[in-house]
Design a protein around this motif. Structure first.
Motif, PDB file in Angstrom:
ATOM      1  N   ARG A 211       0.639  -1.099   0.201  1.00  0.00           N
ATOM      2  CA  ARG A 211       0.058  -0.114  -0.112  1.00  0.00           C
ATOM      3  C   ARG A 211       0.311   1.281   0.034  1.00  0.00           C
ATOM      4  O   ARG A 211       0.832   2.588  -0.922  1.00  0.00           O
ATOM      5  CB  ARG A 211      -0.284  -0.880   1.281  1.00  0.00           C
ATOM      6  N   THR A 212       1.938   1.242   1.134  1.00  0.00           N
ATOM      7  CA  THR A 212       2.756   2.855   0.757  1.00  0.00           C
ATOM      8  C   THR A 212       3.032   2.885  -0.294  1.00  0.00           C
ATOM      9  O   THR A 212       3.783   3.942  -0.978  1.00  0.00           O
ATOM     10  CB  THR A 212       3.769   2.676   1.959  1.00  0.00           C
ATOM     11  N   THR A 213       3.378   1.718  -1.257  1.00  0.00           N
ATOM     12  CA  THR A 213       4.373   1.538  -2.260  1.00  0.00           C
ATOM     13  C   THR A 213       3.862   2.628  -3.228  1.00  0.00           C
ATOM     14  O   THR A 213       3.630   3.025  -4.190  1.00  0.00           O
ATOM     15  CB  THR A 213       4.757   0.329  -2.445  1.00  0.00           C
ATOM     16  N   ALA A 214       2.378   2.118  -3.574  1.00  0.00           N
ATOM     17  CA  ALA A 214       1.277   2.314  -4.130  1.00  0.00           C
ATOM     18  C   ALA A 214       1.016   3.746  -4.226  1.00  0.00           C
ATOM     19  O   ALA A 214       0.526   4.082  -5.321  1.00  0.00           O
ATOM     20  CB  ALA A 214      -0.249   1.192  -4.185  1.00  0.00           C
ATOM     21  N   ASN A 215       0.339   4.131  -2.631  1.00  0.00           N
ATOM     22  CA  ASN A 215       0.048   5.395  -2.348  1.00  0.00           C
ATOM     23  C   ASN A 215       1.266   6.358  -3.405  1.00  0.00           C
ATOM     24  O   ASN A 215       1.128   7.884  -4.128  1.00  0.00           O
ATOM     25  CB  ASN A 215       0.034   5.908  -1.127  1.00  0.00           C
ATOM     26  N   VAL A 216       2.882   5.848  -3.813  1.00  0.00           N
ATOM     27  CA  VAL A 216       3.378   6.783  -4.304  1.00  0.00           C
ATOM     28  C   VAL A 216       3.897   6.476  -5.975  1.00  0.00           C
ATOM     29  O   VAL A 216       3.735   7.816  -6.604  1.00  0.00           O
ATOM     30  CB  VAL A 216       5.314   6.763  -3.508  1.00  0.00           C
ATOM     31  N   LEU A 217       3.844   5.845  -5.575  1.00  0.00           N
ATOM     32  CA  LEU A 217       3.601   5.546  -7.371  1.00  0.00           C
ATOM     33  C   LEU A 217       2.435   6.211  -7.715  1.00  0.00           C
ATOM     34  O   LEU A 217       2.010   7.452  -8.550  1.00  0.00           O
ATOM     35  CB  LEU A 217       3.195   3.757  -8.176  1.00  0.00           C
TER      36      LEU A 217
END
Length: 398
Positions: A211-217
């Protein structure tokens, strides 16, 4: 009155109050849409077929030609009516309006009407021989073609602008607008295909990472939506020009020996459009992918399906509503782009919105501009209708 009937009446009153409350809450939005969208839209559709310019500027002439059969010479009072109408129009400075309208049918008639209005004697009396006066100014007034053109333009409605927008009338202009329409749909379709091809891996990555990586992307994906279209298009102009960042990088890596032509052509338009519209393609696909359990592909592999077979037979059919929704959204938005082709495209890459703006602001042919805009509106409605029929109305919001 028994308790059951009282309870039923209370429920009905409660339902009526709830409906009235709902209507009161929705009324401001409906009023806003009516004033800012539906009324201007209706006005645009009417303007596309409106033909009242000649009747406003030359009312006597239009009335005198009402019973003319066009086979014989025009009636004598028609010459009197033209002379008086042109004198009044010259005084009110409205000759250009009538001349421009006649010029849509025949470019020579625009010049003829303006020259005649300028040449009429300023002290002309109402009882002079108007036929001799007009023919002396230009022998074309003794021909039926100008009278037929005035009769054709008497209004109140015409199909001239719609036929010109569809390329069915207008000589060279017909060929121009037919080509522009095909070019507009070709550019929009090309941008849609590029966006959909890029949206699949982008959406799959967003749906697969934490989720954290998806939010940045997702932040990086949505960043273009927070920037002005003019700023984004100008940035691509800086990047893609001959001495821009991209060409310098390609030559520094010895990938190319000379700068590539990436602006003022179709390549620059498609690159910028794809960048601008990509989020609209990714988000519906991402929503479809996020709703699918990962165990489906694992089950497909356990049953002997390879990666390609599992994708095309299991995964793709389930994300198809998202793909179609994203493709439709990108295509419709691409049809209406004006700034990006104007800055990054050449003369042969301008789309219908450019010609709508040109006819509105420069040529002052509002009827043709409205007809071209109506063409885009009809195309949008047809595409949406086809999409609803294919996908189903219950899945439109996917």
């Amino acid at each position: 009155m028994n308790s059951s009937s009282q309870a039923e009446r209370a429920r009905r009153m409660a339902a009526i109050r709830a409906n009235l409350t709902g209507l009161a809450l929705v009324a401001p939005l409906v009023l806003f849409l009516l004033v800012t969208f539906l009324i201007p839209l209706g006005r645009m559709l009417v303007l596309a077929v409106d033909d009242s310019e000649i009747a406003m500027v030359m009312p006597r002439t239009v009335a005198s030609l009402a019973e003319w059969d066009r086979a014989a010479a025009p009636p004598a009072d028609a010459y009197n009516a033209v002379g008086l109408d042109l004198l009044e129009a010259r005084r009110d400075r409205t000759v250009g309006t009538a001349a421009r309208r006649l010029g849509y049918d025949d470019a020579d008639l625009r010049t003829l009407l303006q020259a005649t209005a300028r040449g009429l004697p300023r002290d002309a009396a109402a009882d002079i021989d108007w036929r001799a006066t007009l023919v002396a100014l230009d022998p074309a007034w003794d021909e039926n073609r100008i009278w037929i053109a005035i009769g054709n333009a008497r209004g109140p409605f015409t199909d001239l602008h719609v036929l010109m927008a569809l390329g069915l009338r207008g000589g060279e202009d017909a060929t121009l607008y037919m080509g522009v329409s095909l070019r507009t749909f070709a550019i929009a379709l090309s941008a849609t295909v590029l966006c959909m091809l890029l949206s699949l891996p982008a959406a799959y990555l967003l749906a697969s990472v934490r989720r954290t990586t998806a939010n940045v992307l997702m932040l990086a994906l949505l960043l273009p939506l927070w920037t002005s279209v003019l700023v984004r298009s100008t940035a691509w102009l800086v990047i893609l020009q001959k001495n821009g960042i991209l060409n310098q990088l390609l030559m520094a890596l010895h990938i190319t020996d000379a700068p590539l032509e990436l602006v003022y052509n179709r390549a620059g338009v498609l690159i910028a459009l794809t960048h601008v519209l990509l989020p609209y393609a990714v988000l519906p696909v991402y929503a479809s992918m996020k709703a699918l359990p990962r165990t489906q592909m694992q089950a497909a592999r356990s049953l002997g399906a390879g990666p390609l077979a599992g994708f095309f037979r299991v995964y793709l059919p389930q994300i198809l509503p998202g793909l179609s929704a994203g493709g439709l959204m990108v295509f419709i938005l691409a049809l209406g782009y004006y700034i990006t082709p104007l800055l990054l495209g050449g003369a042969g890459d301008q789309m219908l919105p450019y010609y709508i703006a040109y006819n509105t602001l420069q040529a002052l042919n509002w009827g043709l501009a409205a007809a071209l805009a109506s063409l885009l509106l009809v195309a949008t409605i047809v595409l949406y209708t086809i999409y609803v029929r294919l996908v189903g109305v219950e899945r439109v919001g996917v």
